[in-house]
Design an enzyme around this catalytic site. Sequence first.
Site, PDB file in Angstrom:
ATOM      1  N   ARG A   1      13.833   4.126  11.842  1.00 49.18           N
ATOM      2  CA  ARG A   1      12.616   4.937  11.938  1.00 49.18           C
ATOM      3  C   ARG A   1      11.839   4.590  13.224  1.00 49.18           C
ATOM      4  O   ARG A   1      12.434   4.124  14.181  1.00 49.18           O
ATOM      5  CB  ARG A   1      11.789   4.757  10.654  1.00 49.18           C
ATOM      6  CG  ARG A   1      12.552   5.227   9.398  1.00 49.18           C
ATOM      7  CD  ARG A   1      11.757   5.027   8.133  1.00 49.18           C
ATOM      8  NE  ARG A   1      10.534   5.822   8.158  1.00 49.18           N
ATOM      9  CZ  ARG A   1       9.533   5.686   7.284  1.00 49.18           C
ATOM     10  NH1 ARG A   1       9.640   4.784   6.315  1.00 49.18           N
ATOM     11  NH2 ARG A   1       8.454   6.436   7.366  1.00 49.18           N
TER      12      ARG A   1
ATOM     13  N   PRO B   1       0.786  -1.230   0.000  1.00 52.17           N
ATOM     14  CA  PRO B   1       0.000   0.000   0.000  1.00 52.17           C
ATOM     15  C   PRO B   1       0.822   1.286   0.000  1.00 52.17           C
ATOM     16  O   PRO B   1       1.869   1.369   0.634  1.00 52.17           O
ATOM     17  CB  PRO B   1      -0.819  -0.094   1.294  1.00 52.17           C
ATOM     18  CG  PRO B   1      -0.114  -1.096   2.128  1.00 52.17           C
ATOM     19  CD  PRO B   1       0.512  -2.060   1.179  1.00 52.17           C
ATOM     20  N   ASN B   2       0.294   2.248  -0.726  1.00 49.05           N
ATOM     21  CA  ASN B   2       0.827   3.612  -0.823  1.00 49.05           C
ATOM     22  C   ASN B   2       2.103   3.741  -1.655  1.00 49.05           C
ATOM     23  O   ASN B   2       2.560   4.847  -1.906  1.00 49.05           O
ATOM     24  CB  ASN B   2       1.048   4.226   0.576  1.00 49.05           C
ATOM     25  CG  ASN B   2      -0.242   4.266   1.373  1.00 49.05           C
ATOM     26  OD1 ASN B   2      -1.238   4.808   0.893  1.00 49.05           O
ATOM     27  ND2 ASN B   2      -0.256   3.677   2.557  1.00 49.05           N
TER      28      ASN B   2
ATOM     29  N   ARG C   1       4.569  11.050  -2.168  1.00 52.35           N
ATOM     30  CA  ARG C   1       4.525  10.605  -0.792  1.00 52.35           C
ATOM     31  C   ARG C   1       5.850  10.852  -0.062  1.00 52.35           C
ATOM     32  O   ARG C   1       6.873  10.295  -0.436  1.00 52.35           O
ATOM     33  CB  ARG C   1       4.259   9.105  -0.860  1.00 52.35           C
ATOM     34  CG  ARG C   1       4.318   8.417   0.409  1.00 52.35           C
ATOM     35  CD  ARG C   1       4.270   6.928   0.219  1.00 52.35           C
ATOM     36  NE  ARG C   1       4.104   6.338   1.523  1.00 52.35           N
ATOM     37  CZ  ARG C   1       4.433   5.115   1.854  1.00 52.35           C
ATOM     38  NH1 ARG C   1       4.921   4.311   0.949  1.00 52.35           N
ATOM     39  NH2 ARG C   1       4.264   4.688   3.069  1.00 52.35           N
TER      40      ARG C   1
ATOM     41  N   ARG D   1       8.076   0.265  13.174  1.00 49.76           N
ATOM     42  CA  ARG D   1       8.577  -0.230  11.873  1.00 49.76           C
ATOM     43  C   ARG D   1       9.715  -1.241  12.045  1.00 49.76           C
ATOM     44  O   ARG D   1      10.247  -1.767  11.070  1.00 49.76           O
ATOM     45  CB  ARG D   1       9.053   0.932  10.995  1.00 49.76           C
ATOM     46  CG  ARG D   1       7.942   1.884  10.601  1.00 49.76           C
ATOM     47  CD  ARG D   1       8.410   2.939   9.615  1.00 49.76           C
ATOM     48  NE  ARG D   1       7.543   4.102   9.663  1.00 49.76           N
ATOM     49  CZ  ARG D   1       6.391   4.239   8.987  1.00 49.76           C
ATOM     50  NH1 ARG D   1       5.988   3.285   8.180  1.00 49.76           N
ATOM     51  NH2 ARG D   1       5.668   5.332   9.133  1.00 49.76           N
TER      52      ARG D   1
ATOM     53  N   HIS E   1      12.770  -2.789   1.497  1.00 48.63           N
ATOM     54  CA  HIS E   1      12.206  -1.508   1.938  1.00 48.63           C
ATOM     55  C   HIS E   1      13.054  -0.386   1.377  1.00 48.63           C
ATOM     56  O   HIS E   1      14.292  -0.444   1.471  1.00 48.63           O
ATOM     57  CB  HIS E   1      12.168  -1.412   3.464  1.00 48.63           C
ATOM     58  CG  HIS E   1      11.310  -2.460   4.072  1.00 48.63           C
ATOM     59  ND1 HIS E   1       9.943  -2.421   3.986  1.00 48.63           N
ATOM     60  CD2 HIS E   1      11.626  -3.609   4.713  1.00 48.63           C
ATOM     61  CE1 HIS E   1       9.446  -3.496   4.569  1.00 48.63           C
ATOM     62  NE2 HIS E   1      10.443  -4.236   5.011  1.00 48.63           N
ATOM     63  N   LEU E   2      12.393   0.602   0.811  1.00 47.90           N
ATOM     64  CA  LEU E   2      13.121   1.755   0.266  1.00 47.90           C
ATOM     65  C   LEU E   2      13.883   2.469   1.378  1.00 47.90           C
ATOM     66  O   LEU E   2      15.039   2.859   1.226  1.00 47.90           O
ATOM     67  CB  LEU E   2      12.134   2.724  -0.390  1.00 47.90           C
ATOM     68  CG  LEU E   2      11.408   2.189  -1.632  1.00 47.90           C
ATOM     69  CD1 LEU E   2      10.166   3.016  -1.913  1.00 47.90           C
ATOM     70  CD2 LEU E   2      12.337   2.198  -2.829  1.00 47.90           C
TER      71      LEU E   2
ATOM     72  N   ALA F   1       3.324  -0.887   4.586  1.00 48.81           N
ATOM     73  CA  ALA F   1       2.842  -0.868   5.975  1.00 48.81           C
ATOM     74  C   ALA F   1       2.421  -2.247   6.469  1.00 48.81           C
ATOM     75  O   ALA F   1       2.493  -2.528   7.675  1.00 48.81           O
ATOM     76  CB  ALA F   1       1.680   0.114   6.104  1.00 48.81           C
TER      77      ALA F   1
ATOM     78  N   ASN G   1       7.940  -5.879  -1.137  1.00 48.03           N
ATOM     79  CA  ASN G   1       7.935  -4.731  -0.237  1.00 48.03           C
ATOM     80  C   ASN G   1       6.489  -4.617   0.245  1.00 48.03           C
ATOM     81  O   ASN G   1       5.660  -4.017  -0.437  1.00 48.03           O
ATOM     82  CB  ASN G   1       8.376  -3.456  -0.955  1.00 48.03           C
ATOM     83  CG  ASN G   1       8.392  -2.264   0.002  1.00 48.03           C
ATOM     84  OD1 ASN G   1       7.891  -2.351   1.137  1.00 48.03           O
ATOM     85  ND2 ASN G   1       8.951  -1.147  -0.447  1.00 48.03           N
TER      86      ASN G   1
ATOM     87  N   TYR H   1      11.097   8.841   0.803  1.00 45.42           N
ATOM     88  CA  TYR H   1      10.996   7.850  -0.279  1.00 45.42           C
ATOM     89  C   TYR H   1      11.536   8.336  -1.621  1.00 45.42           C
ATOM     90  O   TYR H   1      11.555   7.558  -2.584  1.00 45.42           O
ATOM     91  CB  TYR H   1       9.529   7.403  -0.436  1.00 45.42           C
ATOM     92  CG  TYR H   1       8.994   6.748   0.820  1.00 45.42           C
ATOM     93  CD1 TYR H   1       9.515   5.533   1.259  1.00 45.42           C
ATOM     94  CD2 TYR H   1       7.993   7.344   1.578  1.00 45.42           C
ATOM     95  CE1 TYR H   1       9.047   4.928   2.420  1.00 45.42           C
ATOM     96  CE2 TYR H   1       7.510   6.747   2.738  1.00 45.42           C
ATOM     97  CZ  TYR H   1       8.039   5.536   3.150  1.00 45.42           C
ATOM     98  OH  TYR H   1       7.576   4.947   4.293  1.00 45.42           O
TER      99      TYR H   1
ATOM    100  N   GLU I   1      12.791  -9.638   1.146  1.00 47.82           N
ATOM    101  CA  GLU I   1      12.061  -8.443   1.585  1.00 47.82           C
ATOM    102  C   GLU I   1      12.852  -7.183   1.198  1.00 47.82           C
ATOM    103  O   GLU I   1      14.071  -7.171   1.341  1.00 47.82           O
ATOM    104  CB  GLU I   1      11.921  -8.522   3.111  1.00 47.82           C
ATOM    105  CG  GLU I   1      11.248  -7.360   3.765  1.00 47.82           C
ATOM    106  CD  GLU I   1      11.278  -7.489   5.299  1.00 47.82           C
ATOM    107  OE1 GLU I   1      12.150  -8.200   5.848  1.00 47.82           O
ATOM    108  OE2 GLU I   1      10.433  -6.843   5.932  1.00 47.82           O
TER     109      GLU I   1
HETATM  110  C1  DQA Z   1       8.370   0.892   3.421  1.00 44.21           C
HETATM  111  C2  DQA Z   1       8.545   1.110   4.918  1.00 44.21           C
HETATM  112  C3  DQA Z   1       7.243   0.886   5.669  1.00 44.21           C
HETATM  113  O1  DQA Z   1       7.421   1.091   7.060  1.00 44.21           O
HETATM  114  C4  DQA Z   1       6.190   1.861   5.174  1.00 44.21           C
HETATM  115  O2  DQA Z   1       4.955   1.607   5.814  1.00 44.21           O
HETATM  116  C5  DQA Z   1       6.053   1.865   3.700  1.00 44.21           C
HETATM  117  C6  DQA Z   1       7.244   1.734   2.854  1.00 44.21           C
HETATM  118  C7  DQA Z   1       9.650   1.222   2.619  1.00 44.21           C
HETATM  119  O3  DQA Z   1       9.729   0.814   1.466  1.00 44.21           O
HETATM  120  O4  DQA Z   1      10.547   1.893   3.143  1.00 44.21           O
HETATM  121  O5  DQA Z   1       4.947   2.044   3.176  1.00 44.21           O
HETATM  122  O6  DQA Z   1       8.075  -0.486   3.198  1.00 44.21           O
END
Ligand code: DQA
Length: 145
Positions: free
Chosen positions: A109, A12-13, A20, A113, A102-103, A79, A76, A25, A100
């Site tokens: 953080r 998501p997102n 965003r 997270r 994560h950007l 959330a 990825n 990011y 896995e």
């Molecule tokens: C994320 C890190 C997560 O905590 C966050 O909710 C995201 C993006 C990242 O790619 O850094 O939506 O997965």
Amino acid sequence: MQHMRILVLNGPNLNLLGLREPDIYGTRNYAALETFIRQAAQELGCEVDVRQSNHEGVLVEWIQEAYGKFDGIVINPAAYTHTSVAILDALKAVALPAIEVHLSDVDAREPFRHVSYAGMACQKTFKGLGFEGYKCALQYLTEES
Ligand code: DQA
């Protein structure tokens, strides 16, 4: 393995990349991320199917459907990383090699997270490397599994 087939899932997102929280990011958008991943796959000689969903159940279904169709998963979960036992269970169920990504550096953080459910079913995590993390994940899958 010749022409490994890898399913790349984004949660998501991530469709709002660019807009965003660009300080976290970056300013490149989701289309640029897909292009980057396809380019990386071409360089590494693997096949990718890149998808994004804002829905947990859709991600679970895509993981389930990957069984027998793909040789590995790069995910990825965004959330859902920090909340989804369903995604963890789906990854464990299909038991495909999974990485896995994560950007951002999630461990630097907020404390919420720092927990990753999906990560418990993954062989490795690349975090804080931006787009490059996806290339590292594809490379890891093509070389190590
Ligand atoms: C994320 C890190 C997560 O905590 C966050 O909710 C995201 C993006 C990242 O790619 O850094 O939506 O997965």
